[in-house]
Motif scaffolding. Structure first.
Motif, mmCIF file in Angstrom:
data_model
loop_
_atom_site.group_PDB
_atom_site.id
_atom_site.type_symbol
_atom_site.label_atom_id
_atom_site.label_comp_id
_atom_site.label_asym_id
_atom_site.label_seq_id
_atom_site.Cartn_x
_atom_site.Cartn_y
_atom_site.Cartn_z
ATOM 1 N N LEU A 147 -34.816 -41.429 50.623
ATOM 2 C CA LEU A 147 -36.121 -40.893 51.015
ATOM 3 C C LEU A 147 -36.296 -40.997 52.523
ATOM 4 N N SER A 148 -37.036 -40.072 53.089
ATOM 5 C CA SER A 148 -37.165 -40.009 54.548
ATOM 6 C C SER A 148 -38.597 -39.661 54.926
ATOM 7 N N GLY A 149 -38.777 -39.441 56.235
ATOM 8 C CA GLY A 149 -40.101 -39.122 56.733
ATOM 9 C C GLY A 149 -40.933 -40.366 56.954
ATOM 10 N N PRO A 150 -42.190 -40.200 57.341
ATOM 11 C CA PRO A 150 -43.043 -41.358 57.641
ATOM 12 C C PRO A 150 -43.665 -41.956 56.380
ATOM 13 N N ILE A 151 -44.132 -43.187 56.510
ATOM 14 C CA ILE A 151 -44.981 -43.775 55.474
ATOM 15 C C ILE A 151 -46.367 -43.164 55.662
ATOM 16 N N LEU B 174 -53.223 -52.000 45.866
ATOM 17 C CA LEU B 174 -51.763 -52.142 45.917
ATOM 18 C C LEU B 174 -51.366 -53.615 45.978
ATOM 19 N N ARG B 175 -50.431 -53.988 45.119
ATOM 20 C CA ARG B 175 -49.921 -55.355 45.072
ATOM 21 C C ARG B 175 -48.460 -55.439 45.505
ATOM 22 N N PHE B 176 -47.728 -54.373 45.246
ATOM 23 C CA PHE B 176 -46.273 -54.435 45.386
ATOM 24 C C PHE B 176 -45.796 -53.168 46.080
ATOM 25 N N LEU B 177 -45.228 -53.300 47.289
ATOM 26 C CA LEU B 177 -44.686 -52.167 48.038
ATOM 27 C C LEU B 177 -43.240 -52.468 48.394
ATOM 28 N N ASP B 178 -42.316 -51.652 47.893
ATOM 29 C CA ASP B 178 -40.888 -51.880 48.147
ATOM 30 C C ASP B 178 -40.222 -50.537 48.429
ATOM 31 N N ILE B 179 -39.885 -50.301 49.700
ATOM 32 C CA ILE B 179 -39.170 -49.075 50.081
ATOM 33 C C ILE B 179 -37.844 -49.432 50.754
ATOM 34 N N LEU B 180 -37.317 -50.600 50.425
ATOM 35 C CA LEU B 180 -36.062 -51.109 50.981
ATOM 36 C C LEU B 180 -34.948 -50.070 50.879
ATOM 37 N N SER B 181 -34.128 -49.989 51.929
ATOM 38 C CA SER B 181 -32.911 -49.183 51.929
ATOM 39 C C SER B 181 -33.185 -47.707 51.653
ATOM 40 N N ASN B 182 -33.890 -47.079 52.592
ATOM 41 C CA ASN B 182 -34.096 -45.634 52.598
ATOM 42 C C ASN B 182 -33.931 -45.151 54.033
ATOM 43 N N ASN B 183 -34.504 -44.019 54.338
ATOM 44 C CA ASN B 183 -34.407 -43.473 55.695
ATOM 45 C C ASN B 183 -35.784 -43.171 56.274
ATOM 46 N N PHE B 184 -36.779 -43.968 55.911
ATOM 47 C CA PHE B 184 -38.120 -43.753 56.438
ATOM 48 C C PHE B 184 -38.134 -43.984 57.950
ATOM 49 N N THR B 185 -38.963 -43.208 58.636
ATOM 50 C CA THR B 185 -39.023 -43.262 60.099
ATOM 51 C C THR B 185 -40.474 -43.381 60.564
ATOM 52 N N GLY B 186 -40.601 -43.580 61.879
ATOM 53 C CA GLY B 186 -41.914 -43.529 62.501
ATOM 54 C C GLY B 186 -42.659 -44.844 62.478
ATOM 55 N N LYS B 187 -43.899 -44.752 62.904
ATOM 56 C CA LYS B 187 -44.757 -45.924 63.044
ATOM 57 C C LYS B 187 -45.287 -46.334 61.680
ATOM 58 N N VAL B 188 -45.357 -47.631 61.440
ATOM 59 C CA VAL B 188 -45.866 -48.138 60.169
ATOM 60 C C VAL B 188 -47.385 -48.179 60.240
ATOM 61 N N PRO B 189 -48.081 -47.586 59.247
ATOM 62 C CA PRO B 189 -49.552 -47.542 59.306
ATOM 63 C C PRO B 189 -50.194 -48.883 58.995
#
Length: 1004
Positions: free
Chosen positions: A284-288, A298-313
């Motif tokens: 997966l790619s693009g921004p969060i 939200l309790r659980f956020l896991d996007i480990l090992s992808n291609n996300f880019t940009g500033k984290v909101p």
């Protein structure tokens, strides 16, 4: 009609009606009795087909009504069986077809047993069935499509079996189904689009199957869906937008697939009830999306090992968040405020794990980290571009258990406030620019198990307070500017077992006697310091030690004789010291694979046994008083007549002559006895085949190895030991693998290896010369394989730090590594594609790749090999095929060019060799490449080498070749077998890289 007649008619009518009622009552009674009997017979047939070790079905007999049987519930009105609950009773066997006769059944609970065979299609006859739990058994075959006839079904649990084939399209008609659990099976194919018609579905899981294709858009029709779990399959394409429009969803888990594309920008508005979103291990790619900040539950956020880019909101509204993992992506804007989003997490008062490692974040660690929740137990910031100092507020995180900040540019002092982290177990601050002293208060961290501070600019003494850390398994303070003496308190830590590394500092004084307390230590590194005096004799108490590095110091005196007790020692480097005396014979009796004695003042004869049989594994250069040894060492012959120290007295000569004569006579008598015994008792047999192989016996192998002497031992493997020897028939050096038949699988390994080796011939496969299967002199079974000897040992020996640090000649350069990778690929290509029956090796690793005189790679050890039709399973849980070998080959390539083992300590918390390489390809490729190779490229750059064609090739072009090779390793080691390239494709790509590299003169 008069009144009397009417009465008579009515009377007759009532009489007829009464008769009809009585008749119907009789019929119903008979029907109920017949139904009861049908249920009884069905249950007894069930009992007859299963094994009941606990005797839970002992009540199933004629002494009681079926409604009183254990696990059976009947309806109140008809007294028919409605519920069968035999879950978790350790039952085995087959569910009989008669189960379909229990027509009033509404609930079946057979989960957590060991039922096997196929699921009876007769379940499809139970029209009243609402709940069917068959999970965690051993059912196989396909799911019966006629389960779709159970139109009242609410729950279908089939997880944890061995079911395979395609998912039945017909199941899509179960409009009342609320729960569909298909996890941990072997389903293939796609999710049928008809599943979008399961309009009541709330939970749908296919976790850990082999499903593939695209996720159907029709799943977005499931307006009541609560949890969607599609983890660990082979799904491709994008996540359907329709799924992000199901407002009822609380859990979306599509981890470990091959999904691409990005997340919708309005995710935070369309999924207001989302509690867990797990997308790790995809493409997966693009921004969060910034809108995610609106998902307050939200309790659980896991996007480990992808291609996300940009500033984290910002995540300021997520007060209940407890797991936040965004590591191994390409996140970061390149600005100094990249980590400001951490401040928004200070509102998450339940946060326990926070992972941001292996991204492209820049700037300092914000001071607000001191305001993160005190519930935080895991905090990872490793392998970014973080600068500035570490805020003292880190000491506020009093429940922190693991902290990793390796591989950044953090500078300044280590805050003394870390003393407050009294629950911390793992602290990695290595590969930064920390300066100043190691705080004395670090001794307060008494629960520490692993501490890494290596590769910084730390100064001053090693705090003796570290001796308070009585749970330390690993301590690495190497590559700093530490000075002073080694505290005896550290050497007195018996808990140290993995390794202790104090190398590359400026430590002085002696090695404390307390080193003998490190009885469980595996590796001790003290090299490149200023340590002096003698190596203490107490070091012989380190019985578990496998590696000892004390080179580049000022140690003096002899090698302690007590070291003959270190039976586990494999690597010993004492080079560049002031050691003297004779080289102890016992070093040849240890199982050493690498030994460096160079640049000392040793004298006398060089031993010839054990490790001293190989000039590759042993280095003795720079000792001018040494003599003798094998010819490869090129030492002068020992002149005993001129050496007073080694002159033999006349009496000794006479004694030796007498003993020699007696030994000679005894030897001749033994030979005569042996031949007599062999003739009369046939004590040893040879199994050499009639196809021209050498004929060898137990006796010939016994003689070749000097009685299987430890001096001839090369190593010990899973199923036996390997010795060097010289066969009488050929007078050539061979490698002899003696099977340890006390090990359960040794004979099977021998047979497997013989079966494979008799069918294969290839220049990159280890050549077997013959095999021996017979008996020893005591009548015990004896089996051995004789191979061509590989003078340069295994690839594993060359890749390990212990092999590369002796001399520059002990390192494999870039072109050599590429050639060896091609050699292994050629061998696998032959096994997979050019044998009459494809062969899967099943054990590809550096220790099974042997190098000959010219460093040509030969794949060996076929003890686990399988012919393709008969393979079982191995490699990332996938069904074994040639793809399993490709996975192992990919890992081997990464190990060769990154210089790290898959078991390296840095690989934890979701990070492994594959993910590390994959992430490095995105933005930190130079951090991933073996430093030895980078140094080689840098030297090539300085030489400004010109190719024969006259083209000036740049440093970047060579680096591009390396990147391509690592990409091959990453692709081959993908978790999904479908994503791995075939070995012939990998071979072609590697050959292309070699062609490009040959245009450069890069060999040092």
């Amino acid at each position: 009609m008069d009144l009397s007649n009417r009465d008579r008619v009515l009377s007759r009518s009532f009489s007829c009606l009464s008769a009809i009622i009585l008749l119907l009552g009789s019929v119903l009674t008979l029907g109920e009795a017949g139904g009861h009997e049908t249920d009884r017979l069905g249950l007894l047939e069930f009992k007859a087909r299963i094994v009941d070790p606990r005797g839970v079905l002992s009540s199933w007999n004629d002494s009681s009504h079926i409604c009183e049987w254990y696990g059976v519930t009947c309806g109140r009105r008809h007294r028919r069986v409605t519920i069968l609950d035999l879950s978790s009773k350790n039952l085995t066997g087959v569910v009989p077809l008669h189960i379909g006769n229990l027509s009033f059944m509404r609930e079946v609970y057979l989960h957590n047993n060991s039922f096997g065979s196929e699921i009876p299609p007769q379940f499809g006859r139970l029209f009243r069935l609402q709940k069917l739990f068959l999970s965690n058994n051993s059912f196989s075959g396909q799911v019966p499509s006629n389960l779709s006839h159970c139109s009242n079904l609410l729950v279908l649990g089939l997880g944890g079996n061995m079911l395979d084939g395609n998912l039945p399209t017909e199941l899509g008609s179960l409009s009342k189904l609320q729960v569909l659990m298909l996890e941990y099976n072997n389903f293939i194919g796609n999710i049928p689009p008809s599943f979008g018609n399961l309009s009541s579905l709330q939970l749908f899981t296919t976790l850990s199957n082999n499903l593939g294709g695209i996720i159907p858009e029709t799943l977005g029709w499931l307006r009541h869906l609560d949890m969607l779990i599609l983890t660990s399959n082979n799904f491709v394409g994008t996540i359907p937008i329709s799924i992000f429009n199901i407002s009822s969803v609380t859990v979306i888990d599509v981890a470990v697939n091959q999904l691409e594309g990005g997340l919708p920008g309005d995710l935070g508005f369309t999924l207001p009830n989302l509690r867990s979103i797990i997308l790790c291990d995809n493409h997966l790619s693009g921004p969060i999306p910034e809108s995610i900040s609106n998902v307050s539950n939200l309790r659980f956020l896991d996007i480990l090992s992808n291609n996300f880019t940009g500033k984290v909101p910002s995540f300021s509204k997520m007060r209940g968040l407890y797991f936040f993992e965004i590591s191994i992506n390409k996140l970061g804007s390149g600005q100094s405020d990249d980590l400001d989003f951490l401040c928004s997490l200070t509102n998450s008062t339940k946060l326990r794990e926070l992972g941001t490692s292996v991204n492209a974040f820049r700037g300092p660690v914000p001071n607000c980290i001191g305001n993160l929740s005190i519930t935080l137990s895991v905090f990872g910031l490793a392998f970014n571009h973080i600068s500035g100092t570490l805020p003292s507020g880190i000491g506020n995180l009093i429940n922190l258990e693991r902290m990793g900040m390796t591989g950044n540019d953090i500078s300044g002092d280590i805050p003394s406030e870390i003393k407050n982290l009294n629950k911390i177990k793992i602290m990695y601050l290595s590969q930064n620019n920390f300066s100043g002293h190691i705080p004395e208060s670090i001794g307060n961290l008494t629960m520490l198990t692993k501490l890494k501070l290596h590769s910084n600019n730390l100064q001053g003494p090693i705090p003796s307070s570290l001796g308070n850390c009585q749970s330390l398994l690993l301590l690495d303070l190497s590559t700093n500017n530490l000075s002073g003496k080694i505290p005896s308190e550290i050497m007195g830590l018996p808990s140290l077992s993995i390794y202790l590394n104090l190398s590359r500092n400026s430590l002085t004084g002696s090695l404390p006697q307390e080193v003998g307390n490190l009885k469980n230590l595996g590796e001790l590194r003290l090299d490149k310091n200023r340590l002096s005096q003698q190596i203490p004799s107490s070091i012989g108490s380190c019985e578990s030690m496998e590696s000892l590095y004390v080179q580049d110091n000022f140690f003096e005196g002899p090698i302690p004789s007590t070291m003959n007790s270190t039976k586990g020692l494999r690597v010993l480097n004492v080079s560049n010291n002031r050691l003297f005396g004779q080289i102890p014979e016992f070093l040849g009796l240890l199982y050493l694979t690498n030994l460096s004695l160079s640049y000392n003042d040793f004298e006398g004869a060089l031993p010839t046994g054990g490790v001293f049989r190989s000039a590759i594994s042993t280095s003795v250069v720079g000792n001018k008083k040494l003599c003798g040894g094998l010819p490869d060492f090129q030492l002068p012959k020992c002149d005993y007549e001129e050496s007073k120290r080694t002159r033999i007295s006349k009496k000794t000569k006479i004694l030796i002559s007498i003993v020699s004569t007696l030994v000679g006579v005894a030897y001749i008598v033994s030979l005569l006895c042996f031949f007599w015994l062999r003739h009369n008792k046939n004590a040893s047999t040879s199994s050499s085949s009639e196809n021209g192989l050498l004929h060898v016996s137990y006796h010939s192998l016994l003689k070749a190895t000097d009685g299987f002497s430890s001096t001839n031992l090369l190593g010990v493997g899973s199923f036996g030991s390997v010795y060097t020897g010289i066969l009488d028939q050929t007078q050539s050096i061979v490698a002899i693998k003696i099977l340890d038949l006390t090990r359960q699988e040794a004979s099977k390994s021998f047979i497997a290896e013989c079966r494979v080796l008799q069918k294969i011939r290839h220049r990159n496969l280890l050549k077997v010369l013959t095999a021996c299967s017979g008996f020893d002199f005591n009548g015990n079974d004896f089996k051995a394989l004789v191979y061509e000897f590989m003078s340069n040992g295994s690839l594993d020996e060359w890749l390990q730090p212990s092999a590369s640090q002796y001399t520059e000649k002990s390192k494999l350069n870039l072109l050599q590594r590429v050639n060896i990778a091609i050699d292994v690929a050629c061998a696998l290509d032959y096994l997979h594609r050019h044998c009459e029956t494809p062969i899967v090796h099943c054990d590809i690793k550096p220790s099974n790749v042997l190098l000959d005189d010219e460093k040509i790679g030969h794949l060996g050890d076929f003890g686990l090999a399988r012919f393709l039709p008969n393979v079982t399973q191995y490699g990332m849980g996938s069904a074994v095929s040639t793809k399993g070998d490709v996975y192992s080959f990919g890992v081997l390539v990464l190990e060769m060019f990154i210089g790290k083992r898959p078991t390296d300590d840095m690989f934890e918390s979701g990070l492994d060799l594959h993910r590390f390489a994959k992430a490095a390809l995105a933005n930190q490729v130079e951090k991933a490449i073996d430093p030895d190779l980078l140094q080689e490229i840098e030297e090539s750059k300085k030489r400004q080498t010109v190719a024969p064609q006259g083209k000036n090739k740049s440093w970047f072009s060579i680096l591009e070749c390396l990147v391509s090779i690592i990409e091959i390793g990453v692709t081959c080691s993908s978790q999904s077998p479908r994503e791995r390239m075939d070995i012939d494709h990998a071979l072609t790509k590697l050959q292309e890289m070699r062609k490009k590299l040959l245009e450069f003169v890069i060999i040092a």
